[in-house]
Design a protein around this motif. Sequence first.
Motif, mmCIF file in Angstrom:
data_model
loop_
_atom_site.group_PDB
_atom_site.id
_atom_site.type_symbol
_atom_site.label_atom_id
_atom_site.label_comp_id
_atom_site.label_asym_id
_atom_site.label_seq_id
_atom_site.Cartn_x
_atom_site.Cartn_y
_atom_site.Cartn_z
ATOM 1 N N CYS A 12 0.836 -1.202 0.000
ATOM 2 C CA CYS A 12 0.000 0.000 0.000
ATOM 3 C C CYS A 12 0.878 1.261 0.000
ATOM 4 O O CYS A 12 1.712 1.445 0.888
ATOM 5 N N ASN A 13 0.677 2.124 -0.990
ATOM 6 C CA ASN A 13 1.462 3.361 -1.065
ATOM 7 C C ASN A 13 1.213 4.271 0.133
ATOM 8 O O ASN A 13 2.149 4.893 0.651
ATOM 9 N N LEU A 14 -0.038 4.369 0.591
ATOM 10 C CA LEU A 14 -0.341 5.192 1.768
ATOM 11 C C LEU A 14 0.389 4.643 2.995
ATOM 12 O O LEU A 14 0.985 5.402 3.760
ATOM 13 N N CYS A 15 0.353 3.327 3.162
ATOM 14 C CA CYS A 15 1.009 2.702 4.316
ATOM 15 C C CYS A 15 2.521 2.911 4.270
ATOM 16 O O CYS A 15 3.151 3.219 5.286
ATOM 17 N N ASP A 54 -6.078 -10.234 5.543
ATOM 18 C CA ASP A 54 -6.754 -8.941 5.596
ATOM 19 C C ASP A 54 -5.760 -7.895 6.073
ATOM 20 O O ASP A 54 -5.370 -7.881 7.237
ATOM 21 N N PHE A 55 -5.349 -7.030 5.161
ATOM 22 C CA PHE A 55 -4.318 -6.043 5.492
ATOM 23 C C PHE A 55 -4.899 -4.625 5.549
ATOM 24 O O PHE A 55 -4.268 -3.670 5.141
ATOM 25 N N LYS A 56 -6.115 -4.501 6.057
ATOM 26 C CA LYS A 56 -6.809 -3.213 6.067
ATOM 27 C C LYS A 56 -6.537 -2.383 7.309
ATOM 28 O O LYS A 56 -7.158 -1.355 7.512
ATOM 29 N N SER A 57 -5.621 -2.822 8.152
ATOM 30 C CA SER A 57 -5.339 -2.068 9.367
ATOM 31 C C SER A 57 -3.851 -2.055 9.659
ATOM 32 O O SER A 57 -3.174 -3.065 9.512
ATOM 33 N N ILE A 58 -3.383 -0.914 10.067
ATOM 34 C CA ILE A 58 -2.052 -0.847 10.632
ATOM 35 C C ILE A 58 -2.163 -1.422 12.045
ATOM 36 O O ILE A 58 -3.211 -1.319 12.683
ATOM 37 N N LYS A 108 -10.631 1.317 2.936
ATOM 38 C CA LYS A 108 -11.362 0.673 1.849
ATOM 39 C C LYS A 108 -10.958 1.232 0.479
ATOM 40 O O LYS A 108 -10.876 0.496 -0.502
ATOM 41 N N TYR A 109 -10.671 2.518 0.411
ATOM 42 C CA TYR A 109 -10.368 3.181 -0.856
ATOM 43 C C TYR A 109 -8.892 3.553 -1.026
ATOM 44 O O TYR A 109 -8.546 4.237 -1.973
ATOM 45 N N ARG A 110 -8.028 3.104 -0.123
ATOM 46 C CA ARG A 110 -6.629 3.534 -0.142
ATOM 47 C C ARG A 110 -5.896 3.150 -1.421
ATOM 48 O O ARG A 110 -5.091 3.936 -1.924
ATOM 49 N N TYR A 111 -6.126 1.968 -1.961
ATOM 50 C CA TYR A 111 -5.446 1.575 -3.202
ATOM 51 C C TYR A 111 -5.918 2.453 -4.359
ATOM 52 O O TYR A 111 -5.125 2.856 -5.201
ATOM 53 N N HIS A 112 -7.209 2.752 -4.380
ATOM 54 C CA HIS A 112 -7.756 3.592 -5.440
ATOM 55 C C HIS A 112 -7.211 5.027 -5.341
ATOM 56 O O HIS A 112 -6.870 5.634 -6.349
ATOM 57 N N PHE A 114 -4.440 6.148 -3.442
ATOM 58 C CA PHE A 114 -3.000 6.330 -3.288
ATOM 59 C C PHE A 114 -2.155 5.340 -4.095
ATOM 60 O O PHE A 114 -0.958 5.496 -4.199
ATOM 61 N N GLY A 115 -2.782 4.302 -4.627
ATOM 62 C CA GLY A 115 -2.059 3.338 -5.439
ATOM 63 C C GLY A 115 -1.540 2.162 -4.632
ATOM 64 O O GLY A 115 -1.643 2.108 -3.405
ATOM 65 N N LYS A 116 -0.969 1.226 -5.382
ATOM 66 C CA LYS A 116 -0.515 -0.027 -4.803
ATOM 67 C C LYS A 116 0.738 -0.467 -5.543
ATOM 68 O O LYS A 116 0.837 -0.304 -6.756
ATOM 69 N N LYS A 117 1.688 -1.037 -4.819
ATOM 70 C CA LYS A 117 2.904 -1.566 -5.422
ATOM 71 C C LYS A 117 2.692 -3.031 -5.783
ATOM 72 O O LYS A 117 1.803 -3.688 -5.255
ATOM 73 N N ASP A 118 3.529 -3.546 -6.663
ATOM 74 C CA ASP A 118 3.461 -4.961 -7.033
ATOM 75 C C ASP A 118 4.049 -5.867 -5.961
ATOM 76 O O ASP A 118 3.729 -7.041 -5.882
ATOM 77 N N SER A 119 4.949 -5.296 -5.146
ATOM 78 C CA SER A 119 5.569 -6.081 -4.076
ATOM 79 C C SER A 119 5.865 -5.152 -2.904
ATOM 80 O O SER A 119 5.777 -3.929 -3.028
ATOM 81 N N CYS A 120 6.218 -5.755 -1.782
ATOM 82 C CA CYS A 120 6.511 -4.968 -0.577
ATOM 83 C C CYS A 120 7.732 -4.081 -0.796
ATOM 84 O O CYS A 120 8.638 -4.426 -1.559
ATOM 85 N N MET A 121 7.755 -2.954 -0.101
ATOM 86 C CA MET A 121 8.881 -2.044 -0.220
ATOM 87 C C MET A 121 10.146 -2.680 0.331
ATOM 88 O O MET A 121 10.106 -3.504 1.241
ATOM 89 N N VAL A 122 11.274 -2.292 -0.237
ATOM 90 C CA VAL A 122 12.572 -2.743 0.246
ATOM 91 C C VAL A 122 13.185 -1.558 0.984
ATOM 92 O O VAL A 122 13.315 -0.475 0.415
#
Length: 132
Positions: A12-15, A54-58, A108-112, A114-122
């Motif tokens: 998650c880009n926002l995360c 379910d990854f909808k929460s920090i 619920k709308y974070r990917y829409h 802020f976007g989403k990566k294909d894999s976890c950040m390094v």
Amino acid sequence: MKTYIVLFDGVCNLCNSTVQFIIKRDTHNQFKFSSLQSEYGQNFLKERNLDSSDFKSIILYEPEVAYYTKSTAALKIAQNLGFPYSLLSVFLLIPSFIRDWIYSLISKYRYHLFGKKDSCMVPTPENKRKFI
């Protein structure tokens, strides 16, 4: 000094932006990070009988004390970042069902939004020690 572990959605880009925000302001070096998709994150979820898909929460984990989710996790992170961010902890006075409703709407709308990566950040080499 206490150590806290922040578990987050690694794609998650926002995360990911939130993690970078925390790292820059963690002057006491009290936060460590792990994606919920990682081995550590998956084990954490399974050990607590939480949904491991379910990854909808920090999640903020305070070892040997408790873990917090959704808006409570976010506000407790802010509380531990010091002034002026600690002022946000006043929102802990609002009932969690209200705070979590707003949190869940953003989630619920974070990917829409802020976007989403294909894999976890390094993590960068200088931040690698902060990740589990």
